[in-house]
Structures are given as structure tokens and as C-alpha cells.
Design a protein around this motif. Sequence first.
Motif, PDB file in Angstrom:
ATOM      1  N   MET A   1     -53.343  19.121  25.217  1.00 32.99           N
ATOM      2  CA  MET A   1     -52.064  18.551  24.749  1.00 32.99           C
ATOM      3  C   MET A   1     -50.945  19.568  24.970  1.00 32.99           C
ATOM      4  N   PRO A   2     -49.816  19.174  25.556  1.00 30.74           N
ATOM      5  CA  PRO A   2     -48.755  20.129  25.853  1.00 30.74           C
ATOM      6  C   PRO A   2     -48.147  20.697  24.588  1.00 30.74           C
ATOM      7  N   THR A   3     -47.693  21.935  24.663  1.00 33.49           N
ATOM      8  CA  THR A   3     -47.064  22.623  23.538  1.00 33.49           C
ATOM      9  C   THR A   3     -45.652  22.979  23.902  1.00 33.49           C
ATOM     10  N   PRO A   4     -44.798  23.203  22.934  1.00 36.21           N
ATOM     11  CA  PRO A   4     -43.412  23.548  23.206  1.00 36.21           C
ATOM     12  C   PRO A   4     -43.314  24.843  23.987  1.00 36.21           C
ATOM     13  N   THR A   5     -42.229  24.963  24.743  1.00 33.52           N
ATOM     14  CA  THR A   5     -42.040  26.148  25.573  1.00 33.52           C
ATOM     15  C   THR A   5     -41.448  27.294  24.790  1.00 33.52           C
ATOM     16  N   HIS A   6     -40.819  27.053  23.598  1.00 32.26           N
ATOM     17  CA  HIS A   6     -40.233  28.151  22.848  1.00 32.26           C
ATOM     18  C   HIS A   6     -41.321  28.871  22.052  1.00 32.26           C
ATOM     19  N   GLU A   7     -40.967  29.997  21.464  1.00 30.73           N
ATOM     20  CA  GLU A   7     -41.921  30.809  20.737  1.00 30.73           C
ATOM     21  C   GLU A   7     -42.539  30.015  19.596  1.00 30.73           C
ATOM     22  N   PHE A   8     -43.831  30.307  19.325  1.00 24.21           N
ATOM     23  CA  PHE A   8     -44.497  29.590  18.239  1.00 24.21           C
ATOM     24  C   PHE A   8     -43.888  30.016  16.911  1.00 24.21           C
ATOM     25  N   PRO A   9     -43.595  29.066  16.032  1.00 29.15           N
ATOM     26  CA  PRO A   9     -42.863  29.398  14.804  1.00 29.15           C
ATOM     27  C   PRO A   9     -43.691  30.265  13.870  1.00 29.15           C
ATOM     28  N   ASN A  10     -42.988  31.116  13.125  1.00 28.67           N
ATOM     29  CA  ASN A  10     -43.609  31.907  12.076  1.00 28.67           C
ATOM     30  C   ASN A  10     -42.613  32.038  10.926  1.00 28.67           C
ATOM     31  N   ARG A  11     -43.076  32.570   9.811  1.00 28.99           N
ATOM     32  CA  ARG A  11     -42.244  32.637   8.611  1.00 28.99           C
ATOM     33  C   ARG A  11     -41.420  33.912   8.536  1.00 28.99           C
ATOM     34  N   ASP A  12     -41.507  34.757   9.549  1.00 28.21           N
ATOM     35  CA  ASP A  12     -40.766  36.011   9.526  1.00 28.21           C
ATOM     36  C   ASP A  12     -39.326  35.851   9.983  1.00 28.21           C
ATOM     37  N   SER A  13     -38.991  34.725  10.594  1.00 34.37           N
ATOM     38  CA  SER A  13     -37.635  34.510  11.087  1.00 34.37           C
ATOM     39  C   SER A  13     -37.336  33.024  11.096  1.00 34.37           C
ATOM     40  N   VAL A  14     -36.048  32.704  11.198  1.00 35.39           N
ATOM     41  CA  VAL A  14     -35.636  31.304  11.292  1.00 35.39           C
ATOM     42  C   VAL A  14     -36.112  30.735  12.616  1.00 35.39           C
ATOM     43  N   THR A  15     -36.656  29.536  12.579  1.00 31.24           N
ATOM     44  CA  THR A  15     -37.308  28.978  13.767  1.00 31.24           C
ATOM     45  C   THR A  15     -36.345  28.644  14.896  1.00 31.24           C
ATOM     46  N   THR A  16     -35.076  28.431  14.584  1.00 25.64           N
ATOM     47  CA  THR A  16     -34.138  28.000  15.625  1.00 25.64           C
ATOM     48  C   THR A  16     -33.234  29.129  16.116  1.00 25.64           C
ATOM     49  N   ILE A  17     -33.605  30.364  15.824  1.00 28.93           N
ATOM     50  CA  ILE A  17     -32.850  31.512  16.317  1.00 28.93           C
ATOM     51  C   ILE A  17     -33.846  32.527  16.886  1.00 28.93           C
ATOM     52  N   GLY A 284     -38.493  22.615  14.203  1.00 31.33           N
ATOM     53  CA  GLY A 284     -39.408  23.499  14.905  1.00 31.33           C
ATOM     54  C   GLY A 284     -40.316  24.339  14.045  1.00 31.33           C
ATOM     55  N   ILE A 285     -40.513  23.983  12.776  1.00 31.73           N
ATOM     56  CA  ILE A 285     -41.360  24.813  11.917  1.00 31.73           C
ATOM     57  C   ILE A 285     -42.813  24.362  12.001  1.00 31.73           C
ATOM     58  N   ASP A 286     -43.701  25.202  11.488  1.00 27.37           N
ATOM     59  CA  ASP A 286     -45.116  24.869  11.335  1.00 27.37           C
ATOM     60  C   ASP A 286     -45.353  24.619   9.853  1.00 27.37           C
ATOM     61  N   ILE A 287     -45.503  23.363   9.477  1.00 31.76           N
ATOM     62  CA  ILE A 287     -45.627  23.004   8.065  1.00 31.76           C
ATOM     63  C   ILE A 287     -46.877  23.614   7.459  1.00 31.76           C
ATOM     64  N   ARG A 288     -47.826  24.010   8.289  1.00 39.53           N
ATOM     65  CA  ARG A 288     -49.066  24.606   7.773  1.00 39.53           C
ATOM     66  C   ARG A 288     -48.835  25.994   7.192  1.00 39.53           C
ATOM     67  N   GLN A 289     -47.670  26.563   7.438  1.00 42.92           N
ATOM     68  CA  GLN A 289     -47.350  27.878   6.888  1.00 42.92           C
ATOM     69  C   GLN A 289     -46.723  27.796   5.496  1.00 42.92           C
ATOM     70  N   GLY A 290     -46.675  26.605   4.933  1.00 46.63           N
ATOM     71  CA  GLY A 290     -46.164  26.432   3.585  1.00 46.63           C
ATOM     72  C   GLY A 290     -44.757  25.881   3.548  1.00 46.63           C
ATOM     73  N   LEU A 291     -44.248  25.661   2.344  1.00 40.14           N
ATOM     74  CA  LEU A 291     -42.901  25.120   2.146  1.00 40.14           C
ATOM     75  C   LEU A 291     -41.869  26.106   2.671  1.00 40.14           C
ATOM     76  N   GLN A 292     -40.937  25.623   3.489  1.00 42.19           N
ATOM     77  CA  GLN A 292     -39.960  26.484   4.136  1.00 42.19           C
ATOM     78  C   GLN A 292     -38.571  25.885   3.999  1.00 42.19           C
ATOM     79  N   MET A 293     -37.581  26.769   4.040  1.00 42.38           N
ATOM     80  CA  MET A 293     -36.202  26.345   3.887  1.00 42.38           C
ATOM     81  C   MET A 293     -35.803  25.351   4.974  1.00 42.38           C
TER      82      MET A 293
END
Length: 485
Positions: A1-17, A284-293
Amino acid sequence: MPTPTHEFPNRDSVTTIREDGSKPFLHPADVRGRFATARRWSAYALIAFYLSLPWIQVNGYPAVFLDIADRRFHLFGITLAFQDLWLLFFVITGLGFSLFFITALLGRVWCGWACPHTVFLDHVFRRIERMIEGDAVQRRALEQAPLTASKFFKRILKHALYVLASAIITHLLLAYFVSLPEVWSMIHAAPGQHWSAFAFMFIATAVLYFNFAWFREQLCIVICPYGRIQSALVDDHSLVVGYDVKRGEPRGRPVRGAAASPEIAAKTGDCIDCTRCVQVCPTGIDIRQGLQMECVGCTACIDACDDVMTKLHRPRGLIRYDSQKAFSQQRTRWIRPRTVVYFFLLMVGASVATWALSTVKPANFGVTRMTGSPYILDDASVRNQFLVRIVNKRNSPATFSLKIDDAPAGLERIGFATDVVIGPLEELVQPLVLQQPRGAYTGPFHFEVRILGDGGKFKLERKVEFLGPEARLLRADEEEKRAKK
């Protein structure tokens, strides 16, 4: 299954920057499901509601008409003059407490289901994008492809429709302030005849276009204060979109054949790490990493995960609406100090707002003292001069009569001897002169000025003070005059 081309999201930074500060352009994948269908129909209903308010007539005016030019504000049949704007404080306060209470119970349901930004972005502008450029995979491929005639045509067509949609929204927004007939006349007139309105439409269209064409989810993450304060409004018992860690972990790809033994299956959770929940997320977040802003509660990840679970013949609800307590196998408490306090404030705000609006009268009335000397003293009388201002807030002529209560004997009135007729949405400013003979004057006193409308069906009162010299000084002056004679 294709995945997004941008960096995989993490909780250390805002996903859209990105780390260098640049903004990756997100292409959330399409999703179908019960929540997507419900959101689509509710969004269409809200769009129809937002855009129809200038068309719906209530008591002869649009349902929402903020007539700044004439300083009249018509809200669902209630007309407020400029002097009544203080009442909106209580209305806004009531709405604010409502949002607090709903957020404490249901999380960011407003953001995902009813916010105008989300509604127009997901169900107008992203629909245009998908219609022209295809699904998420096709859009990513088009973004990385070199500039060709086909790509140039698609981009021009997409942005032209963006501008058109932004202009339509802006014109209907302007109708909230000047009415639809006036907007229509402005459209047919030269821009120079209504340069301020033309400048507003041009700037507002440009702002909307910039927001929906490029800024998008950044508005929710960077600018909107509601996303920032939600952490103070929700707690572990609030209903949010979340991932069931105990059921989903450890993640593992589905296996087939001899490898798919019960022993191996027991070592992995239900999550197969397909990243489908990430691909459909509009922020662009990963909901599996918990509740996020960044989570706006759009439920796209729920539908995406449910679809995968259905194909794997596993129970749905790995990602679902639930509280953090429920995800930890604990009981959700709906009645708790936070919700009780917010509900109490909601009831107070709603009660005060209802009372404030119930005090709105179909007219405004004011009595002010004329500039200059507070009173005039001559040989015969003590005189006070006032300006009476009456505003008729209805769209039909109204008759008013002026009465004076609690006045001492001998007080004479000049002005408003007969009833006055004020036209629709007009105001009358007229002098009122009150005088009292020197012999009857006993000192300053208070009295009440009333106007009666509709033959006495409603009345408005104002307390006024009649000013003059102290009675003993006046008598001393008269005795001195007699002595000189």
C-alpha cells in the motif's frame, strides 16, 4: 500500500512543518464509511445554512443582517440598535460556555463537524482538487511530475475554481452586511462607485483563496486559539478520537498459510501497521501516538481503520470515539466537576443571554442635556434644556408619545406636546425644554421621562435631574433685589 512522500509523523514536532521550517503539502487519501457519510451530509446542510441566511426573511429583514451603515443589527427577527450591542456580550458568553461544555464532553467535535473552515475545506475545496487531479496517489504523482501541458492545465483549472469558490463565499459574506440586493447592484456597477466594498471583496477573496489553496490545516494548528486551549478543556473522560493500544499492540503484518498459526497470531495485535490512518488524516498525524493538538476530530482515521478491520475479518473499533479512561479499561465518568462547572456556567450564560435579549424593545430612547449652562435662570423661571432621541428599530412607521412623571407642580414643558410619528428605521432628535416658575422652585429634583409606543403597548423610561440653584440662594437673591428697590 502506498505511503505518503513526506516524513513519517512523530510527536516531537508539528506534523505540517519540516525541520527547516518549510510546509509540506498534504494530500489526504479518500475515505468512505459511516462517519464520512454523516459528515458529508451534515456539511452540506451547514453550507446551505451558512449561505442561505442572507436569503431568509424574518420580520422583513434577512435572518442575519449586520447593517453597519445604518447601525442596525438584525438577528433572527430581533433588531438591535448600536446602543444595544452590549447585549451581544451575554450572547457571546453563552455561546462560549456552550463550546466549553461540549468540548469537555465530546472533545473537538466542533472542529471536525461544524467549523466553517473544516466544512468548506473538506467538502468544497478538496472536492474540487480530487475532481480535477484525482485521488491522493495521483495528486502526489502530479506534484512530483515535471511541468507539462496537462499538469499546467489542471493546476490552472483547479486554482481558477478555487478563486471562483472564494469569490462566491466572499460575496455572500458581504451580503450579511449590505443585503443581497445591494450586493447585486454593486456587482453590476463600476468598482469605483463602491470602492470600499470592492476592496473588501478583493482582499477577502484573496485571503480565502490563500487559506484554502495553500495554508489549509495550518489555520487550525498555528492560528486558531481553540486548538491551543482544548488541552485545558478536555480531560481523560472526554470523548475523543483515539487508538486502542492494548488491542492494537504489538503491531504486525497479517500472515497467511502455515505461518498464520494461533501461536503467532497471539503475539501480535490487531494493528497491521498499514498506515492507512496516517494517509487519510488531513493534518498528517499518526493517531496511534496518542491524543495530539493537531487532531481536529474529523473521524477519517476511524472509517479507514474500520475498513481495514472489516477486510481482515477483525472487530471494528481499533480506532474509535472513546475516552482515554475507556481506552485504559476504566469507566468513563460523564458527570464530573469539570462538566458540572461548565454546565452551570452554560446555564448562567444562557439565562442571562435570554434575559438580555428579552429586554430588547422595538425602539431606543435617550435624553441628554444640551451643551452649555446646565440651567438658565431669568426673572420669571428656572429652565433646563434637553435633547430627546428616539430610534424606531422596526421596518414600519411608529407613533410615540412622551410623558413626564414625578414632576412637581408648575413644571411646564415645551416640545413633544403631541404624538410624534417616526418612519421605519429612522430616528428623531428634538429639543425638550422644561421650566418652573421662580416662585414654585424649591431646588433640584429628579423626575422620569417616558415614551409610549404602539398606543401604550410598550414603554421606555429615563431618569433625569432638573438642575438649578439652591433654593436658599435663590430666595436670598430675591430678598436682595427687593431690598434694593
